[in-house]
Design an enzyme around this catalytic site. Structure first.
Site, PDB file in Angstrom:
ATOM      1  CG  ASN A  17      33.269  36.734  39.103  1.00 29.50           C
ATOM      2  OD1 ASN A  17      33.737  36.567  37.981  1.00 29.50           O
ATOM      3  ND2 ASN A  17      32.446  37.737  39.370  1.00 29.50           N
ATOM      4  CG  ASP A  46      35.646  41.077  40.650  1.00 27.91           C
ATOM      5  OD1 ASP A  46      36.474  41.571  39.866  1.00 27.91           O
ATOM      6  OD2 ASP A  46      34.890  40.143  40.335  1.00 27.91           O
TER       7      ASP A  46
END
Length: 173
Positions: free
Chosen positions: A21, A31
């Site tokens: 992000n 992530d």
């Protein structure tokens, strides 16, 4: 190009790509897993990078992961496909490959291996088939024989989509 159905954090390659992000400080999906397995040092390095804009990429060390580097790229949130999402996603791949080539040259390596997750297809909502086409076409157009590309699909559906699109076969899924 190779397609694997596995967890990218286990790959012993030169570089893995993180579908990050904008903060680069960890999140959900791949992530979060990359940040968790790499350790707190990754978050500390990412804090110094001041985030990353959609379509761009930044490189860090990999710390506790079996690869050498992580390239973090921020894919687009899918919003009907009418807001340049395809261009932003293509830029993710182009910028990652550019950083991989810079790494290869810096280390004076004959070849590097880079593993990509399925960028933007999870929480960012990009349609899997379209995202796969963009990823494959972007890599084919770059055509850098000194960078071996692996598409690492975490789930079976993503894997089937990539196999279908790379080999241009008709699979039911």
């Amino acid at each position: 190009m190779i397609v694997l159905n596995c967890d990218i954090t286990y790959l012993k390659v030169d570089i893995i790509v993180n579908a990050a992000n904008k903060t680069l400080l960890g999140g959900g999906g791949v992530d979060g897993l990359i940040h968790y397995k790499a350790g707190i040092e990754l978050r500390e390095e990412c804090q110094k990078l001041n985030g990353c804009e959609e379509g761009n990429a930044k490189i860090t060390d990999a710390y506790n992961l079996p690869c050498d580097k992580i390239i973090h790229t921020v894919g687009p949130f899918y919003n009907s496909g009418q807001h340049n999402e395809d261009i932003i996603l293509k830029n993710c791949y182009l910028n990652c490959m550019s950083l991989a080539e810079s790494y290869r040259e810096e280390k004076k390596l004959d070849m590097v291996t880079i593993a990509f997750p399925c960028i933007s297809t999870g929480a960012f909502g990009y349609p899997k088939d379209e995202a796969s086409d963009i990823a494959i076409d972007s890599i084919k157009k770059i055509n850098n024989e000194k960078i071996k590309v692996i598409f690492c699909c975490y789930d079976a559906l993503d894997y089937q989509v990539y196999i279908k699109n790379i080999y241009d076969i008709n699979l039911e899924y």
